[in-house]
Design a protein around this motif. Structure first.
Motif, PDB file in Angstrom:
ATOM      1  N   LEU A 169       0.831  -1.207   0.000  1.00  0.00           N
ATOM      2  CA  LEU A 169       0.000   0.000   0.000  1.00  0.00           C
ATOM      3  C   LEU A 169       0.865   1.256   0.000  1.00  0.00           C
ATOM      4  N   ILE A 170       1.917   1.255   0.816  1.00  0.00           N
ATOM      5  CA  ILE A 170       2.812   2.410   0.862  1.00  0.00           C
ATOM      6  C   ILE A 170       3.522   2.577  -0.478  1.00  0.00           C
ATOM      7  N   ALA A 171       3.972   1.482  -1.070  1.00  0.00           N
ATOM      8  CA  ALA A 171       4.638   1.549  -2.376  1.00  0.00           C
ATOM      9  C   ALA A 171       3.688   2.100  -3.437  1.00  0.00           C
ATOM     10  N   ASP A 172       2.422   1.676  -3.409  1.00  0.00           N
ATOM     11  CA  ASP A 172       1.441   2.182  -4.370  1.00  0.00           C
ATOM     12  C   ASP A 172       1.213   3.678  -4.170  1.00  0.00           C
ATOM     13  N   PHE A 173       1.120   4.100  -2.923  1.00  0.00           N
ATOM     14  CA  PHE A 173       0.947   5.516  -2.596  1.00  0.00           C
ATOM     15  C   PHE A 173       2.112   6.336  -3.158  1.00  0.00           C
ATOM     16  N   ILE A 174       3.338   5.851  -2.951  1.00  0.00           N
ATOM     17  CA  ILE A 174       4.525   6.552  -3.449  1.00  0.00           C
ATOM     18  C   ILE A 174       4.524   6.597  -4.970  1.00  0.00           C
ATOM     19  N   SER A 175       4.232   5.472  -5.600  1.00  0.00           N
ATOM     20  CA  SER A 175       4.222   5.401  -7.060  1.00  0.00           C
ATOM     21  C   SER A 175       3.176   6.336  -7.655  1.00  0.00           C
TER      22      SER A 175
END
Length: 196
Positions: A169-175
């Protein structure tokens, strides 16, 4: 005073228990086309998309100007809810250039804040963020968290799966937030939110 709440980084719940359903409807405000209020939950993306189509918000721009105006915004008043539904609605805003608003007395937390940050005006010759937070509105971000059921026990595999999901979820938010406008070259929203 400014009622702007920055609680933490990303803006979504891993789990969210909702007691009442939210509402997605044609807005009666002059500065909004659609109003989203209450918890964000399953099927809200479909309901939002159908209404946006019916109101012509997903039509392509017919000139160099933005396809939608600041008066054709999505007005938000929600405690948040489903990350997935919020993420899908955010993608529609990003792809079609729909502005966002948190008006006076309204609150927008969690996945709602993620939607808010995706407000945009988009046309063949223009591409700018378009998000309006009233001084008497509230916007809140937080890190993903887990609300365990205290009546059951969890295995190491359960815990590991939640850690993996949180990291995804954090990676998706950053991307998603790192995507830049070809006109400004800046990220869509400050990735420093993750550090906060």
């Amino acid at each position: 005073g400014l009622c702007f709440v920055l609680i933490a980084s990303a803006c979504f719940f891993v789990f969210w228990d909702v007691a009442t359903a939210g509402s997605i409807s044609q807005s009666t405000n002059n500065d909004c086309a659609i109003a989203l209020s209450g918890p964000i939950e399953a099927s809200d993306y479909i309901r939002f998309n159908e209404l946006a189509i019916a109101l012509g918000l997903l039509d392509p721009a017919d000139s160099g100007e933005p396809s939608n105006s600041n008066e054709e915004a999505l007005c938000l008043d929600s405690p948040g809810g489903s990350y997935l539904e919020g993420r899908l609605i955010s993608q529609v805003l990003r792809n079609h250039g729909i502005p966002t608003r948190v008006n006076t007395g309204s609150e927008c937390y969690s996945s709602c804040a993620f939607i808010f940050m995706s407000g945009r005006l988009l046309g063949a010759e223009s591409d700018v963020t378009s998000r309006h937070l009233h001084i008497d509105g509230k916007l809140g971000f937080h890190a993903p968290y887990i609300v365990p059921d205290e009546t059951r026990s969890y295995s190491a595999a359960d815990l590991s799966a939640q850690v993996v999901l949180t990291n995804q979820l954090i990676a998706d938010f950053i991307s998603f937030g790192s995507d830049t406008s070809p006109y400004s070259g800046r990220p869509f929203f400050p990735i420093s939110l993750v550090a906060e």
